[in-house]
Design an enzyme around this catalytic site. Structure first.
Site, PDB file in Angstrom:
ATOM      1  N   SER A  93      33.897  51.106  42.155  1.00 58.93           N
ATOM      2  CA  SER A  93      35.241  51.593  42.455  1.00 58.93           C
ATOM      3  C   SER A  93      35.638  52.884  41.761  1.00 58.93           C
ATOM      4  O   SER A  93      36.694  53.443  42.074  1.00 58.93           O
ATOM      5  CB  SER A  93      36.272  50.513  42.121  1.00 58.93           C
ATOM      6  OG  SER A  93      36.357  49.584  43.170  1.00 58.93           O
ATOM      7  N   THR A 156      26.689  33.725  48.803  1.00 54.51           N
ATOM      8  CA  THR A 156      25.764  33.344  47.737  1.00 54.51           C
ATOM      9  C   THR A 156      24.820  34.504  47.455  1.00 54.51           C
ATOM     10  O   THR A 156      24.787  35.497  48.195  1.00 54.51           O
ATOM     11  CB  THR A 156      24.937  32.119  48.171  1.00 54.51           C
ATOM     12  OG1 THR A 156      24.103  32.504  49.275  1.00 54.51           O
ATOM     13  CG2 THR A 156      25.843  30.966  48.586  1.00 54.51           C
ATOM     14  N   TYR A 192      45.353  44.812  44.498  1.00 52.95           N
ATOM     15  CA  TYR A 192      44.176  45.668  44.657  1.00 52.95           C
ATOM     16  C   TYR A 192      43.414  45.272  45.913  1.00 52.95           C
ATOM     17  O   TYR A 192      43.051  44.104  46.095  1.00 52.95           O
ATOM     18  CB  TYR A 192      43.291  45.535  43.433  1.00 52.95           C
ATOM     19  CG  TYR A 192      42.150  46.510  43.360  1.00 52.95           C
ATOM     20  CD1 TYR A 192      42.316  47.757  42.761  1.00 52.95           C
ATOM     21  CD2 TYR A 192      40.893  46.186  43.866  1.00 52.95           C
ATOM     22  CE1 TYR A 192      41.262  48.654  42.673  1.00 52.95           C
ATOM     23  CE2 TYR A 192      39.835  47.084  43.782  1.00 52.95           C
ATOM     24  CZ  TYR A 192      40.029  48.309  43.192  1.00 52.95           C
ATOM     25  OH  TYR A 192      38.988  49.199  43.107  1.00 52.95           O
ATOM     26  N   SER A 193      43.160  46.230  46.787  1.00 50.58           N
ATOM     27  CA  SER A 193      42.481  45.949  48.051  1.00 50.58           C
ATOM     28  C   SER A 193      41.555  47.092  48.415  1.00 50.58           C
ATOM     29  O   SER A 193      41.995  48.231  48.591  1.00 50.58           O
ATOM     30  CB  SER A 193      43.499  45.731  49.173  1.00 50.58           C
ATOM     31  OG  SER A 193      42.846  45.573  50.418  1.00 50.58           O
ATOM     32  N   ASN A 194      40.271  46.790  48.532  1.00 51.36           N
ATOM     33  CA  ASN A 194      39.304  47.812  48.939  1.00 51.36           C
ATOM     34  C   ASN A 194      39.581  48.339  50.342  1.00 51.36           C
ATOM     35  O   ASN A 194      39.198  49.455  50.679  1.00 51.36           O
ATOM     36  CB  ASN A 194      37.893  47.235  48.850  1.00 51.36           C
ATOM     37  CG  ASN A 194      37.452  47.038  47.423  1.00 51.36           C
ATOM     38  OD1 ASN A 194      37.277  47.989  46.672  1.00 51.36           O
ATOM     39  ND2 ASN A 194      37.294  45.785  47.019  1.00 51.36           N
ATOM     40  N   THR A 330      37.524  51.643  36.521  1.00 50.53           N
ATOM     41  CA  THR A 330      36.346  50.817  36.333  1.00 50.53           C
ATOM     42  C   THR A 330      35.717  50.545  37.689  1.00 50.53           C
ATOM     43  O   THR A 330      36.322  50.785  38.731  1.00 50.53           O
ATOM     44  CB  THR A 330      36.708  49.473  35.667  1.00 50.53           C
ATOM     45  OG1 THR A 330      37.643  48.773  36.493  1.00 50.53           O
ATOM     46  CG2 THR A 330      37.301  49.695  34.290  1.00 50.53           C
ATOM     47  N   GLY A 331      34.493  50.046  37.670  1.00 51.93           N
ATOM     48  CA  GLY A 331      33.821  49.744  38.922  1.00 51.93           C
ATOM     49  C   GLY A 331      32.793  48.648  38.742  1.00 51.93           C
ATOM     50  O   GLY A 331      32.195  48.516  37.667  1.00 51.93           O
TER      51      GLY A 331
END
Length: 395
Positions: A93, A156, A192-194, A330-331
């Site tokens: 991010s 998974t 927070y939303s990508n 941050t990412g």
């Protein structure tokens, strides 16, 4: 302070296993600080972080007059090959800061307006796009569902391995979000939303007529000489020295590492696909916060924060116990965690990349690294704990 921030927040992480003794690496080419942090203490702290929570870790602390670089751990499990302090990594991010900067440059050129509705630029694409503004997208106040919750929420490790070379288009990613009910009315909350930054990438492309990555390269990467930074598109490889990233797979009653270094990064697109180095990220944030990339009025809007995480427009702020305010992002993306922050005057930066793998959370060591880097001491306990880093989602 820092939790692992769900370092591999894919719904697949169930356990961590210990890694053997750390390999320590310092970069002799980095100029010795004439003042500021103790480089031996920095290296020791980095080594403790690596021994407890990462197969490999690297960092750079940069001031206008000097730089320190260090690394610990191994670049690839089972090889003993050390991590290179100037290695490249997936930044997740942190990509959002680059994308937001390009969008604000377009605002400066009067080709985009922060308070215009998304519908003006992407007609018919976003439900309620007449009320969601560009600013809402950039500061995560749109209320739009995060597409990664739909795409990866129940995934998974086996699922991620199966889809590792799958190519995604931005509109395919959006399909996992835009049919979902909004979390709140536009501007009425923060989440927070990508999805927001997939849309900002599409806005850049609509306004400029060029791929968003080309604009990031033309406007930021080339002018700043960020030679280790790129927007990889559909390329699954990391060229040049780099540490490997891993996911934990349950097998025969234990947990084994699955190498996830090679994967097709279009799953993150403008929300988190970029590659860089600690040196390049420090140069970028120093230039951005130092006023070299945006007019002062737009930088001020970028740093006008909202929500519980003090988030602006592609940046968030963090305040140390000493009162020092840091700006950056941050990412986290499949096997890679990035931290990149710098002082409000653009003078000093810290960028760090870790490959999460280990039995413990590196909370205390990260506290100490931050206080060493920015306050010249590791005595965080004497001044109080650093606030928890924001939990900013999968990328």
């Amino acid at each position: 302070m820092t939790t692992r921030r769900t370092m591999l927040k894919t719904g697949a992480v169930t356990a961590f296993v210990a890694v053997g003794g750390a390999t320590l690496t310092a970069d002799p080419a980095a100029a010795a600080p004439t003042s500021g942090p103790d480089r031996a203490a920095l290296q020791d702290t980095l080594a403790r972080m690596g021994a407890n929570g990462a197969s490999g870790i690297l960092a750079e602390v940069r001031d206008r007059d000097w730089a320190w670089r260090g690394a610990a751990g191994v670049a690839e499990l089972g090889t003993g090959r050390p991590v290179q302090p100037r290695g490249r990594f997936r930044v997740g991010s942190v990509t959002k800061s680059f994308v937001a900067t390009v969008a604000l440059q377009l605002v400066a050129e009067r080709r985009l307006r922060l308070d215009d509705p998304v519908e003006r630029y992407l007609p018919g694409l976003v439900p309620d796009g007449g009320r969601i503004t560009v600013r809402h997208l950039m500061q995560h106040t749109s209320g739009l569902f995060d597409y990664t919750d739909g795409l990866l929420g129940g995934a998974t490790v086996q699922d991620l391995v199966r889809m590792r070379y799958r190519s995604w288009s931005p509109r395919e990613l959006l399909a996992y979000a835009l049919d979902e009910a909004p979390l709140f009315e536009p501007g009425a909350g923060w989440s927070y939303s990508n999805t927001n930054y997939i849309l900002v990438g599409l806005l850049i492309e609509r306004v400029t007529g060029r791929p968003y990555g080309s604009e990031v390269t033309r406007r930021i990467i080339r002018p700043l000489g960020l030679h280790q930074t790129e927007v990889p598109g559909h390329d699954p490889d990391i060229a040049g020295p780099h540490a490997h990233g891993y996911l934990p797979l349950e097998r025969d009653g234990g947990v084994v590492p699955v190498d996830i270094t090679r994967f097709e990064p279009s799953i993150a697109w403008a929300a988190g696909e970029m590659l860089s180095s600690a040196e390049d990220l420090n140069r970028f944030y120093g230039a951005l916060v130092g006023g070299r990339l945006l007019p002062a009025s737009l930088l001020a809007q970028m740093q006008a924060t909202t929500g519980p995480e003090s988030y602006g427009l592609g940046l968030f702020s963090l305040t140390l116990p000493s009162g020092t305010t840091l700006w950056g992002h941050t990412g986290g993306i499949f096997g890679y965690e990035t931290f990149a922050m710098g002082t409000a005057d653009g003078r000093r930066q810290l960028s760090l990349s870790a490959n999460p793998w280990g039995p413990h959370e590196p909370d205390d060591a990260m506290d100490q690294l931050l206080t060493l880097a920015f306050d010249g001491t590791g005595a965080a306990a004497r001044t109080g704990r650093i606030q928890q880093l924001p939990k900013l989602g999968r990328f």
